[in-house]
Design a protein around this motif. Structure first.
Motif, mmCIF file in Angstrom:
data_model
loop_
_atom_site.group_PDB
_atom_site.id
_atom_site.type_symbol
_atom_site.label_atom_id
_atom_site.label_comp_id
_atom_site.label_asym_id
_atom_site.label_seq_id
_atom_site.Cartn_x
_atom_site.Cartn_y
_atom_site.Cartn_z
ATOM 1 N N SER A 130 0.839 -1.194 0.000
ATOM 2 C CA SER A 130 0.000 0.000 0.000
ATOM 3 C C SER A 130 0.872 1.241 0.000
ATOM 4 N N VAL A 131 0.278 2.352 -0.366
ATOM 5 C CA VAL A 131 0.946 3.648 -0.297
ATOM 6 C C VAL A 131 -0.011 4.621 0.370
ATOM 7 N N THR A 132 0.510 5.400 1.301
ATOM 8 C CA THR A 132 -0.299 6.288 2.121
ATOM 9 C C THR A 132 0.207 7.720 2.050
ATOM 10 N N GLN A 133 -0.717 8.632 1.837
ATOM 11 C CA GLN A 133 -0.435 10.056 1.978
ATOM 12 C C GLN A 133 -1.284 10.534 3.144
ATOM 13 N N PRO A 134 -0.679 10.779 4.287
ATOM 14 C CA PRO A 134 -1.455 11.042 5.505
ATOM 15 C C PRO A 134 -2.208 12.374 5.501
ATOM 16 N N ASP A 135 -1.727 13.308 4.707
ATOM 17 C CA ASP A 135 -2.325 14.647 4.711
ATOM 18 C C ASP A 135 -3.242 14.826 3.514
ATOM 19 N N ILE A 136 -4.528 14.996 3.778
ATOM 20 C CA ILE A 136 -5.486 15.186 2.694
ATOM 21 C C ILE A 136 -5.348 16.583 2.104
ATOM 22 N N HIS A 137 -5.126 17.562 2.980
ATOM 23 C CA HIS A 137 -5.085 18.949 2.548
ATOM 24 C C HIS A 137 -4.019 19.689 3.354
ATOM 25 N N ILE A 138 -3.187 20.450 2.675
ATOM 26 C CA ILE A 138 -2.170 21.276 3.326
ATOM 27 C C ILE A 138 -2.272 22.690 2.791
ATOM 28 N N THR A 139 -2.166 23.646 3.703
ATOM 29 C CA THR A 139 -2.179 25.065 3.332
ATOM 30 C C THR A 139 -0.874 25.702 3.785
ATOM 31 N N VAL A 140 -0.210 26.388 2.868
ATOM 32 C CA VAL A 140 1.025 27.105 3.199
ATOM 33 C C VAL A 140 0.962 28.495 2.588
ATOM 34 N N SER A 141 1.742 29.395 3.147
ATOM 35 C CA SER A 141 1.850 30.733 2.591
ATOM 36 C C SER A 141 2.902 30.756 1.500
ATOM 37 N N THR A 195 0.578 2.201 -8.274
ATOM 38 C CA THR A 195 -0.375 2.300 -7.172
ATOM 39 C C THR A 195 -0.274 3.708 -6.615
ATOM 40 N N PHE A 196 -1.369 4.431 -6.670
ATOM 41 C CA PHE A 196 -1.372 5.818 -6.248
ATOM 42 C C PHE A 196 -1.789 5.948 -4.794
ATOM 43 N N GLY A 197 -1.200 6.933 -4.110
ATOM 44 C CA GLY A 197 -1.749 7.361 -2.840
ATOM 45 C C GLY A 197 -3.017 8.152 -3.088
ATOM 46 N N SER A 198 -3.679 8.516 -2.021
ATOM 47 C CA SER A 198 -4.980 9.188 -2.148
ATOM 48 C C SER A 198 -4.859 10.663 -2.482
ATOM 49 N N GLY A 199 -3.631 11.185 -2.477
ATOM 50 C CA GLY A 199 -3.413 12.559 -2.894
ATOM 51 C C GLY A 199 -3.417 13.547 -1.741
ATOM 52 N N THR A 200 -2.680 14.650 -1.940
ATOM 53 C CA THR A 200 -2.668 15.778 -1.005
ATOM 54 C C THR A 200 -2.967 17.045 -1.790
ATOM 55 N N GLN A 201 -4.011 17.732 -1.366
ATOM 56 C CA GLN A 201 -4.385 18.982 -2.017
ATOM 57 C C GLN A 201 -3.597 20.115 -1.366
ATOM 58 N N LEU A 202 -2.868 20.875 -2.175
ATOM 59 C CA LEU A 202 -2.067 21.986 -1.661
ATOM 60 C C LEU A 202 -2.733 23.309 -1.992
#
Lengths: 114, 114
Positions: A3-14, A103-110
């Motif tokens: 499996s592959v895991t991306q723990p952060d669904i959404h990240i916000t940065v300046s 096999t893709f992780g679920s993605g992280t929206q930046l």
């Protein structure tokens, strides 16, 4: 199970801040590792890849990633984020024995704040 | 520039009305893939062709078929689209020479089912 895991669904940065997106995999050996970026309504663009060798990989658009075998991780980094980096980021893995299957992780929206 | 082209970019069909999505490539790659990507999800592999050899994923519904008449073109046929088939469909290619090669993605076709 693999499996592959991306723990952060959404990240916000300046804008101008540093960025790290996390990716972990579960596998008994070293897989092939990739990071893709997807802008809204667009296809996937390869940022960088790791097959073997130097564990710090440089990619396009100023991104880099570091493979850490002990942590089963392949985190993506950028020292200074630009507003145009706002997108979805996918970590992807090829496990041996499935040479053609990503096999893709679920993605992280930046999101990048001005 | 060598590339992966998908037509149309946006497709609207009616429930149950067959639809065909098109992918072409100028990379002369042996392998062509079709992925389904639903909103806010990772791409999911439907099937791939290695030259003329068709490889279906185990959980791909029978409603989805594919044709590859030559090296450059590959088609995705949805025989009776349901509302749940509304998604982005991504085509990708890779050159397979025995070691894993990166996949090059097209821009995708956004399918709407009314």
């Amino acid at each position: 199970a693999q499996s592959v895991t991306q723990p952060d669904i959404h990240i916000t940065v300046s804008e101008g801040a540093s960025l790290e997106l996390r990716c972990n995999y579960s596998y008994g050996a070293t897989p092939y590792l990739f990071w893709y970026v997807q802008s809204p309504g667009q296809g996937l663009q390869l940022l960088l890849k790791y097959f073997s060798g130097d564990t710090l990989v440089q990619g396009i658009k100023g991104f880099e990633a570091e493979f850490k075998r002990s942590q089963s991780s392949f985190n993506l980094r950028k020292p200074s984020v630009h507003w145009s980096d706002a997108a979805e980021y996918f970590c992807a893995v090829v496990f041996s024995g499935s040479a053609r299957q990503l096999t893709f992780g679920s993605g992280t929206q930046l999101t990048v704040l001005p | 520039d060598a590339m992966v082209i998908q037509n149309p970019r946006y497709q609207v069909t009616q429930f149950g009305k067959p639809v065909t999505l098109s992918c072409s490539q100028t990379l002369n790659h042996n392998v062509m893939y079709w992925y389904q990507q639903k909103s806010s999800q990772a791409p999911k592999l439907l099937f791939h062709y290695y030259d003329k050899d068709f490889n279906n994923e185990a959980d791909t519904p029978d409603n989805f078929q594919s044709r590859r008449p030559n090296t450059s073109f590959c088609f995705l046929d949805i025989r009776s689209p349901g509302l749940g088939d509304a998604a982005m469909y991504l085509c990708a290619t890779s050159r397979d020479t025995g070691t894993y090669n990166e996949q090059f993605f097209g821009p995708g076709t956004r399918l709407t089912v009314l």
